[in-house]
Write a protein that holds these residues in place. Sequence first.
Motif, PDB file in Angstrom:
ATOM      1  N   SER A  64       0.699  -1.224   0.006  1.00 48.68           N
ATOM      2  CA  SER A  64       0.106  -0.034  -0.007  1.00 48.68           C
ATOM      3  C   SER A  64       0.761   1.091   0.019  1.00 48.68           C
ATOM      4  CB  SER A  64      -0.966  -0.207   1.287  1.00 48.68           C
ATOM      5  OG  SER A  64      -0.198  -0.081   2.323  1.00 48.68           O
ATOM      6  N   ASN A  65       1.932   1.301   0.734  1.00 53.71           N
ATOM      7  CA  ASN A  65       2.866   2.553   0.813  1.00 53.71           C
ATOM      8  C   ASN A  65       3.807   2.511  -0.494  1.00 53.71           C
ATOM      9  OD1 ASN A  65       1.695   3.467   3.160  1.00 53.71           O
ATOM     10  ND2 ASN A  65       3.083   2.295   4.400  1.00 53.71           N
ATOM     11  N   TYR A  66       3.705   1.375  -1.382  1.00 51.19           N
ATOM     12  CA  TYR A  66       4.753   1.708  -2.445  1.00 51.19           C
ATOM     13  C   TYR A  66       3.817   2.132  -3.734  1.00 51.19           C
ATOM     14  CZ  TYR A  66       8.349  -0.194   0.199  1.00 51.19           C
ATOM     15  OH  TYR A  66       9.340  -0.322   1.176  1.00 51.19           O
ATOM     16  N   LEU A  67       2.466   2.303  -3.524  1.00 47.43           N
ATOM     17  CA  LEU A  67       1.551   2.446  -4.719  1.00 47.43           C
ATOM     18  C   LEU A  67       1.756   3.915  -5.208  1.00 47.43           C
ATOM     19  CD1 LEU A  67      -1.604   0.499  -3.833  1.00 47.43           C
ATOM     20  CD2 LEU A  67       0.079  -0.193  -5.612  1.00 47.43           C
ATOM     21  N   ASP A  68       2.450   4.791  -4.712  1.00 47.94           N
ATOM     22  CA  ASP A  68       2.822   6.027  -5.425  1.00 47.94           C
ATOM     23  C   ASP A  68       4.282   6.232  -5.436  1.00 47.94           C
ATOM     24  OD1 ASP A  68       0.094   7.032  -5.279  1.00 47.94           O
ATOM     25  OD2 ASP A  68       0.265   7.898  -3.226  1.00 47.94           O
ATOM     26  N   ASP A  69       5.097   5.164  -5.442  1.00 48.79           N
ATOM     27  CA  ASP A  69       6.285   5.125  -5.748  1.00 48.79           C
ATOM     28  C   ASP A  69       6.537   5.130  -7.150  1.00 48.79           C
ATOM     29  OD1 ASP A  69       9.169   4.809  -5.992  1.00 48.79           O
ATOM     30  OD2 ASP A  69       9.425   3.881  -3.965  1.00 48.79           O
ATOM     31  N   ASN A  70       6.721   5.832  -8.142  1.00 48.75           N
ATOM     32  CA  ASN A  70       6.929   5.823  -9.386  1.00 48.75           C
ATOM     33  C   ASN A  70       7.827   5.151  -9.756  1.00 48.75           C
ATOM     34  OD1 ASN A  70       4.595   7.730  -9.788  1.00 48.75           O
ATOM     35  ND2 ASN A  70       6.078   9.415  -9.329  1.00 48.75           N
ATOM     36  N   TYR A  71       9.098   5.186  -9.301  1.00 45.43           N
ATOM     37  CA  TYR A  71      10.320   4.217  -9.772  1.00 45.43           C
ATOM     38  C   TYR A  71      10.022   2.997  -9.415  1.00 45.43           C
ATOM     39  CZ  TYR A  71      12.615   8.779 -10.138  1.00 45.43           C
ATOM     40  OH  TYR A  71      13.173  10.077 -10.471  1.00 45.43           O
TER      41      TYR A  71
END
Length: 602
Positions: free
Chosen positions: A381-388
């Motif tokens: 859930s906390n990686y779903l905004d990490d573009n890279y």
Amino acid sequence: MTTLNAHASDAVFQAINQIRTGQYQRTSIAITAESGTGKTHIISRIRHRLQSEGGALFIYATEFSDLNNIKHGFQRTLGDSLGKIGSQGVTQWQELASAIANQAVKSIHPHAQTLLSKDLVQKLSRNELSKNRTLVNQLTEEFRKTKPNLKNPDIIRAILWTLADSEALYVVKWLSGDELAQYKANELCLPSINGQSFDVIQQILDIISDYYQLVICFDELESIEINNAGFTKSQVIAGLVKELFENLSKGVILTVMMPAIWINKIKQLPAGVHSKVSAYGNPIDLKYMNEDSIVELVALWLTEFYSAINLVPPHRLYPFTETQLRDLSSEEKPPVRKILQWCRDNCKPTDIPITGGYPPVIQKEDPVEQAFRKELLQDISNYLDDNYFLADAILFGFKTLVNKTVERVKIEQVTQKVKQGGGKDDYLNLKIIGKEDEKNVSIGVAVLQYAGGRALGAGLRRLIDYKTFGLTRGCLVRSKSKDKNISSHLYKTYIEPLIAQGGEFAELKEEEIRPLLAIRSVYKKREIDYGFTEEEIFNFITDKGAVHQLGASNTLLKEILSDPSYQVPEDVLESDAELSDVSDYSESSKLAEINELAVAVD
């Protein structure tokens, strides 16, 4: 299982206790571990003991999608790790928020009862937004009075907001360095951008140190990827450890690596760097399993297995014998995974009835599939905004399709080197080069999960700049949700031209990206954690792709390659209502909400 490599975990717990008793403020420990010596087990043992005993928060750092921006990567890891459940049955963020809330309440009511984390979460999670906004702002102001040197009260405000489950995901992303949509920033009385600076990281760690012991663990340093300055992942992290060590108020920094990484990478750095990675002394080396530890490991594994299916075996090692297991130690340096693999391959229960029923049939599963299913269960859930991070999974997905034809596109090459000079770009993540109906195609893909602002505009601008990047079409990969709606200016300036010239808007859906993230994780850990070859993983994707949404069967990958629809997605346009400011907060002189908390939590 507490005896295998107990010397390593005991050193960590001893260091924590020495810090707790004031012998020193901080230290760092390096653990060196050959493949198969139980590195993962040691880390798990430390984390579980901290969770069971309480009084400490654990930060586990492995994923750094952009080595050129390691501090932002660590800030995101910090947000993700503190989002895990802690010793009080709530997230570690909520534990920290509860400590802050109690200090604020007791600054007004010194004899107020200590409020339990679960009670606070329950109360704020059922309150209306406006009531929580008043309470959070009041608590922030009272806490600020107890900390006159506090640099950024907004960080305290955001941490307190984690107590409201409905807002926790938003503020954790903000604390992780991501931008909030303006309407949500207004609702929470926060600036839309927190910033991606080391000062933010340091302030969060300083706040933690006021209430808890802190253990920061860096793992999976073996990547051969290098940053723009030519340093490997292990060396970049060593530099970060040095900076953390020099600025950490209180805590233990643990770095786990293979001996070769320590000798050939870390020790080659200046003494001022490598000495900070192992300030506790020489690296602690993990040992391979012996007869006793093999027996103990299998007994533990079987105990957990039978407990899960509510059966009691005739003896603790059933269906194996102690002699069989001790004979396994005759292999030189037997790795943990081979011991468990042997158990799976040789599990042949007899007809001896056991309490609760007959021996269960243990199905043998493809080891790669088993690893994939394990990674599939990880919280993303906390990686779903990490573009890279997301783009790297998409990149790997397309690399498994090279020389294959999907959606009429024969993929010849996939590359991150999208600039004319062969360099990477901060916003345009990758290019897919191939042929579609014998015509050359070059599809540029940008994962843009920014809430808005300059970063989103910069990424969208590249997607329509076909000439500069040598594209035949661009593809925007982005979620469709309220906090991802696009302003009318960006919509008209970039989205409409992108679609008009044959570009694509591919919606990012969690159920479609999750299998790509899981198989990418298996691939990255294939040698150290799982002992797989690249061929085994690619064969699994080919054989089981249709079952698990991998390879040519993944809907997101197919959407990126599919014929453009030339339809402009209107459901991503920001409404005027979302731009209004709803905060309008002024300090309450009566502090009614805090007084209510001081009396009791309903």
